[in-house]
Design an enzyme around this catalytic site. Sequence first.
Site, mmCIF file in Angstrom:
data_model
loop_
_atom_site.group_PDB
_atom_site.id
_atom_site.type_symbol
_atom_site.label_atom_id
_atom_site.label_comp_id
_atom_site.label_asym_id
_atom_site.label_seq_id
_atom_site.Cartn_x
_atom_site.Cartn_y
_atom_site.Cartn_z
ATOM 1 N N GLU A 88 -23.868 -43.512 -11.299
ATOM 2 C CA GLU A 88 -24.896 -42.954 -10.425
ATOM 3 C C GLU A 88 -25.980 -43.968 -10.080
ATOM 4 O O GLU A 88 -26.794 -43.726 -9.212
ATOM 5 C CB GLU A 88 -25.518 -41.706 -11.061
ATOM 6 N N HIS A 90 -25.380 -47.309 -9.147
ATOM 7 C CA HIS A 90 -24.947 -48.233 -8.093
ATOM 8 C C HIS A 90 -23.889 -47.643 -7.172
ATOM 9 O O HIS A 90 -23.479 -48.280 -6.218
ATOM 10 C CB HIS A 90 -24.386 -49.520 -8.726
#
Length: 200
Positions: A88, A90
């Site tokens: 969550e 990148h």
Amino acid sequence: MAYKKTEHYDEATTSGLMNNYREVLGLIGEDADREGLLKTPERLAKAMQYLTQGYQLDAMHILNSAKFHEPASEMIVVKDIELYSMCEHHMLPFFGKAHIAYIPNGWITGLSKIARVVDVYARRLQVQERLTVEIMNAIRDSLNPLGVAVVIEAQHLCMMMRGVQKQNSVTTTSAFDGEFHKIPTRDEFLKLISSDLSRK
Ligand SMILES: [Zn+2]
């Protein structure tokens, strides 16, 4: 476990994503109108919906759909479940294997359902730690077993392709409940998932 391809895409979501991805292509210095990229926003819009379809799925519903009364009380282990998720932070993939065990307390579920629960939580934006606990909680809440154990081993592209570039590091997370808090039970599980019996 094979991944079932879902081909239902919400039209409004697809076109909204496509417009944004066209803009992204321009912002990174690409020409969104060159031939090779013409269909990329649409493909990416659909791929992203596929990779995040876990938001539409209900783990309890899946587990309860194949729940059977069964007096067995020996440890059931499903290991080497393929896992693909996205971090969550990148939105880059992390992937690896999940190993899951539970000790029934009157109820069992289909082995394939255990693997599907992995998909329900993996096909969302995740951190590996939370993914591990969510899988454990779903099995615990559905089957009320004497214990549940989940171990996930994964490689994170956000670490491998960028930043620290630790190309071969594997992150291991675990979550244990009930009987698996006892060292001998936990050791038996860890021994079973590290044996080479089923590996090529
Ligand atoms: Zn990341």
